[in-house]
Design an enzyme around this catalytic site. Structure first.
Site, short mmCIF file in Angstrom:
data_model
loop_
_atom_site.label_atom_id
_atom_site.label_comp_id
_atom_site.label_asym_id
_atom_site.label_seq_id
_atom_site.Cartn_x
_atom_site.Cartn_y
_atom_site.Cartn_z
N THR A 135 -13.83 34.61 32.16
CA THR A 135 -14.16 35.73 33.04
C THR A 135 -13.90 35.38 34.51
O THR A 135 -13.91 34.20 34.88
CB THR A 135 -15.66 36.08 32.87
OG1 THR A 135 -16.09 36.90 33.95
CG2 THR A 135 -16.55 34.84 32.86
N ASP A 136 -13.72 36.41 35.33
CA ASP A 136 -13.57 36.17 36.77
C ASP A 136 -14.89 35.72 37.41
O ASP A 136 -14.91 35.23 38.53
CB ASP A 136 -13.03 37.44 37.48
CG ASP A 136 -13.92 38.66 37.32
OD1 ASP A 136 -14.93 38.60 36.60
OD2 ASP A 136 -13.59 39.71 37.92
N GLU A 137 -16.00 35.89 36.66
CA GLU A 137 -17.31 35.60 37.26
C GLU A 137 -17.50 34.11 37.56
O GLU A 137 -18.35 33.73 38.34
CB GLU A 137 -18.44 36.14 36.38
CG GLU A 137 -18.23 37.62 36.10
CD GLU A 137 -19.43 38.35 35.51
OE1 GLU A 137 -20.56 37.88 35.66
OE2 GLU A 137 -19.21 39.41 34.90
N TYR A 184 -24.99 33.08 33.01
CA TYR A 184 -23.82 33.48 32.21
C TYR A 184 -22.56 32.84 32.77
O TYR A 184 -21.81 32.15 32.05
CB TYR A 184 -23.68 35.02 32.20
CG TYR A 184 -22.30 35.49 31.74
CD1 TYR A 184 -21.84 35.23 30.45
CD2 TYR A 184 -21.46 36.20 32.60
CE1 TYR A 184 -20.57 35.65 30.03
CE2 TYR A 184 -20.20 36.61 32.20
CZ TYR A 184 -19.76 36.34 30.90
OH TYR A 184 -18.51 36.75 30.50
N LYS A 188 -20.00 29.98 31.20
CA LYS A 188 -18.56 30.22 30.97
C LYS A 188 -17.74 29.18 31.76
O LYS A 188 -16.74 28.66 31.25
CB LYS A 188 -18.17 31.64 31.39
CG LYS A 188 -18.70 32.75 30.50
CD LYS A 188 -18.17 32.71 29.07
CE LYS A 188 -16.71 33.06 28.96
NZ LYS A 188 -16.27 33.14 27.53
P1 NAD Z 1 -19.59 40.91 23.32
O1 NAD Z 1 -20.95 40.46 23.71
O2 NAD Z 1 -19.32 42.36 23.13
O3 NAD Z 1 -19.14 40.17 21.96
C1 NAD Z 1 -19.38 38.83 21.74
C2 NAD Z 1 -19.20 38.58 20.24
O4 NAD Z 1 -19.44 37.18 19.99
C3 NAD Z 1 -20.16 39.35 19.36
O5 NAD Z 1 -19.47 39.92 18.26
C4 NAD Z 1 -21.15 38.30 18.88
O6 NAD Z 1 -21.70 38.57 17.59
C5 NAD Z 1 -20.28 37.06 18.86
N1 NAD Z 1 -21.06 35.83 19.01
C6 NAD Z 1 -22.04 35.57 19.92
N2 NAD Z 1 -22.56 34.35 19.72
C7 NAD Z 1 -21.86 33.81 18.68
C8 NAD Z 1 -21.92 32.55 18.02
N3 NAD Z 1 -22.81 31.61 18.38
N4 NAD Z 1 -21.06 32.31 17.01
C9 NAD Z 1 -20.16 33.26 16.61
N5 NAD Z 1 -20.09 34.48 17.20
C10 NAD Z 1 -20.92 34.74 18.23
O7 NAD Z 1 -18.62 40.29 24.41
P2 NAD Z 1 -17.27 40.85 25.05
O8 NAD Z 1 -17.59 41.70 26.19
O9 NAD Z 1 -16.42 41.38 23.96
O10 NAD Z 1 -16.64 39.51 25.61
C11 NAD Z 1 -15.82 38.69 24.77
C12 NAD Z 1 -15.36 37.49 25.57
O11 NAD Z 1 -14.65 37.91 26.72
C13 NAD Z 1 -16.51 36.63 26.09
O12 NAD Z 1 -16.13 35.27 25.98
C14 NAD Z 1 -16.66 37.05 27.55
O13 NAD Z 1 -17.16 35.99 28.33
C15 NAD Z 1 -15.22 37.36 27.89
N6 NAD Z 1 -15.02 38.38 28.97
C16 NAD Z 1 -15.67 39.57 28.90
C17 NAD Z 1 -15.45 40.52 29.90
C18 NAD Z 1 -16.10 41.88 29.85
O14 NAD Z 1 -15.99 42.65 30.81
N7 NAD Z 1 -16.78 42.25 28.78
C19 NAD Z 1 -14.58 40.24 30.96
C20 NAD Z 1 -13.93 38.99 30.98
C21 NAD Z 1 -14.16 38.07 29.97
P1 TYD Z 2 -22.39 44.88 33.92
O1 TYD Z 2 -21.77 45.97 33.12
O2 TYD Z 2 -23.63 44.25 33.45
O3 TYD Z 2 -21.24 43.78 34.15
P2 TYD Z 2 -21.25 42.45 35.10
O4 TYD Z 2 -22.62 42.15 35.53
O5 TYD Z 2 -20.72 41.41 34.18
O6 TYD Z 2 -20.33 42.78 36.22
O7 TYD Z 2 -22.67 45.43 35.39
C1 TYD Z 2 -21.66 45.96 36.19
C2 TYD Z 2 -22.26 46.26 37.54
O8 TYD Z 2 -23.21 47.32 37.41
C3 TYD Z 2 -23.02 45.09 38.14
O9 TYD Z 2 -22.83 45.08 39.56
C4 TYD Z 2 -24.48 45.39 37.82
C5 TYD Z 2 -24.52 46.90 37.84
N1 TYD Z 2 -25.50 47.55 36.91
C6 TYD Z 2 -26.42 48.47 37.39
O10 TYD Z 2 -26.45 48.79 38.60
N2 TYD Z 2 -27.29 49.03 36.50
C7 TYD Z 2 -27.28 48.71 35.18
O11 TYD Z 2 -28.13 49.24 34.40
C8 TYD Z 2 -26.33 47.77 34.70
C9 TYD Z 2 -26.29 47.38 33.25
C10 TYD Z 2 -25.44 47.20 35.61
#
Ligand code: NAD
Ligand code: TYD
Length: 378
Positions: A135-137, A184, A188
């Site tokens: 992630t970019d975070e 988080y 990562k």
């Molecule tokens: P998500 O939370 O929707 O899905 C995570 C999945 O991992 C779930 O299906 C969960 O059951 C599985 N999981 C969790 N713990 C596990 C374990 N111990 N063993 C096996 N499976 C396990 O997450 P997402 O949003 O789809 O993100 C997927 C990946 O992409 C993550 O690594 C996250 O850090 C990265 N990512 C997410 C975003 C975003 O905006 N959502 C952006 C950049 C990177």
């Molecule tokens: P989120 O979807 O949790 O993603 P991330 O924290 O990984 O960026 O949140 C996106 C943005 O929205 C973040 O600045 C937090 C804000 N946010 C709210 O203001 N209210 C909410 O209920 C949630 C879930 C997020």
């Protein structure tokens, strides 16, 4: 060419799009989706591919090292796309241990199992790939230099980089120093370091990509966009953290999945790519667009749901601005996001409104009460 790929976290939001893409696009690949099925994992996300002959599901925890060894050998895995993780910042603030366990130790367990298996083969690491999705975070937070006066950039493309500089002076680049703030992002960041260490120490062919915030179908409704679409539909308050001025850079999830495919096949080993579509939005502007879109699609008069906006206590350590510079990816691999943001939001809102059954299924647990003690109305 035949390949045996392990995709971890394939029952989650991004993982399910990656699994769907690979299963449909590569009938010669055997795709093994390994997922623990935590609250965030849902096999209903993959109904349309579950009967395909090149798809298998394995329910397992990546922290279970013996199981990882077994799965890699049994399925003769030659490529890993690792998405399994705990992914929600608010949960990490409440329960950092779970994040260290899954994201750090789980990644290490998978790396070590892959190392052991691949090093035991006559050809070693040749033709192998360990692709870690990050992630970019991990880069920390950028400053917001112009919180007022920027109109929502409703039409955004990869070429509109200059426009987005209006939100701040800089971007995250591939060589930006890691500076994670939340449990988080710290977990990562740590997993990214382990992945790179396995390349540097053992020669494992690894790749890491760092992507901006994703949005689209099948996202668990504790994240901003699906949570707010659902709340608007039900006339529930929209809890905006702090002043709603934080900026996030949004990418449509299918664009991310397509990029993972591109990088898995064409990316340079041991390299890192930032993924993002130069699409920054202040939360409050994005929320207003969501309200407008949901109201229109539901046939409500314009402005109908604006009153649901409720400012609540800010998230602890809330990162102000994320903004990805994906120039390297564009220049080296010819990448561009395929979807304009207005199109992506329109499609996303439509999908959630048409899939109420999915929403009801995933919200039937008690997760909504999870954060009650954290975010109180101001
Ligand atoms: P998500 O939370 O929707 O899905 C995570 C999945 O991992 C779930 O299906 C969960 O059951 C599985 N999981 C969790 N713990 C596990 C374990 N111990 N063993 C096996 N499976 C396990 O997450 P997402 O949003 O789809 O993100 C997927 C990946 O992409 C993550 O690594 C996250 O850090 C990265 N990512 C997410 C975003 C975003 O905006 N959502 C952006 C950049 C990177
Ligand atoms: P989120 O979807 O949790 O993603 P991330 O924290 O990984 O960026 O949140 C996106 C943005 O929205 C973040 O600045 C937090 C804000 N946010 C709210 O203001 N209210 C909410 O209920 C949630 C879930 C997020």
């Amino acid at each position: 060419m035949k390949r045996n790929l392990l995709i971890t976290g394939g029952a989650g939001f991004i993982g399910s799009h990656v699994v769907r893409l690979f299963v449909n696009k590569y009938p010669d690949y055997r795709i093994v989706n390994l997922d623990k099925l935590t609250y965030a994992g849902n096999l209903a996300n993959l109904k349309d591919v579950e009967d395909k002959p090149n798809y298998r599901f394995v329910k397992a925890d990546i922290c279970d090292f013996e199981k990882m060894r077994e799965v890699l050998r049994e399925h003769e895995i030659d490529g890993i796309i690792h998405l399994a993780a705990e992914s929600h910042v608010d949960r990490s603030i409440k329960d950092p241990f779970t994040f260290a366990r899954t994201n750090v130790l789980g990644t290490l367990s998978l790396l070590q199992a892959a190392r052991e298996y691949w090093e035991s083969l006559p050809e070693g690491y040749e033709g192998k790939r360990f692709y870690h999705i990050s992630t970019d975070e991990v880069y920390g937070a950028l400053e917001l230099t112009n919180p007022e006066g920027v109109e929502p950039p409703f039409s955004t493309t990869a070429s509109s980089k200059e426009h987005h500089l209006a939100y701040g002076k800089d971007f995250f680049y591939e060589d930006t120093k890691y500076n994670p703030h939340s449990p988080y992002s710290a977990s990562k960041a740590s997993s990214d370091h382990f992945v790179r260490a396995f390349h540097d120490t053992y020669g494992m062919p690894t790749i890491v990509t760092n992507c901006s915030n994703n949005y689209g179908p099948y996202q668990f409704p504790e994240k901003l966009i699906p949570l707010f679409i659902n709340n608007i539909r039900h006339g529930k308050p929209l809890p905006v953290y702090g002043k709603g001025e934080n900026v996030r850079d949004w990418l449509y999830v299918e664009d991310h999945a397509r990029t993972i495919d591109l990088i898995f096949h064409k990316g340079r080993v041991a390299d890192t790519y930032n993924i993002g579509g130069f699409n920054e939005w202040k939360n409050i502007d994005l929320i207003k667009v969501l309200i407008k879109t949901v109201d229109r699609q539901l046939g409500n008069p314009e402005g109908h749901s604006l009153g649901l906006i409720t400012y609540v206590t800010d998230r602890k350590g809330h990162d102000m601005r994320y903004a990805i510079d994906s120039t390297k990816l564009q220049k080296e691999l010819g990448w561009e996001p395929s979807l304009q943001f207005e199109e992506g939001i329109e499609k996303t809102v439509k999908w959630y409104l048409e899939n109420q059954e999915w929403m009801d299924h995933v919200t039937s647990g008690d997760y909504l009460r999870y954060y009650e003690d954290m975010y109180k109305e101001k």
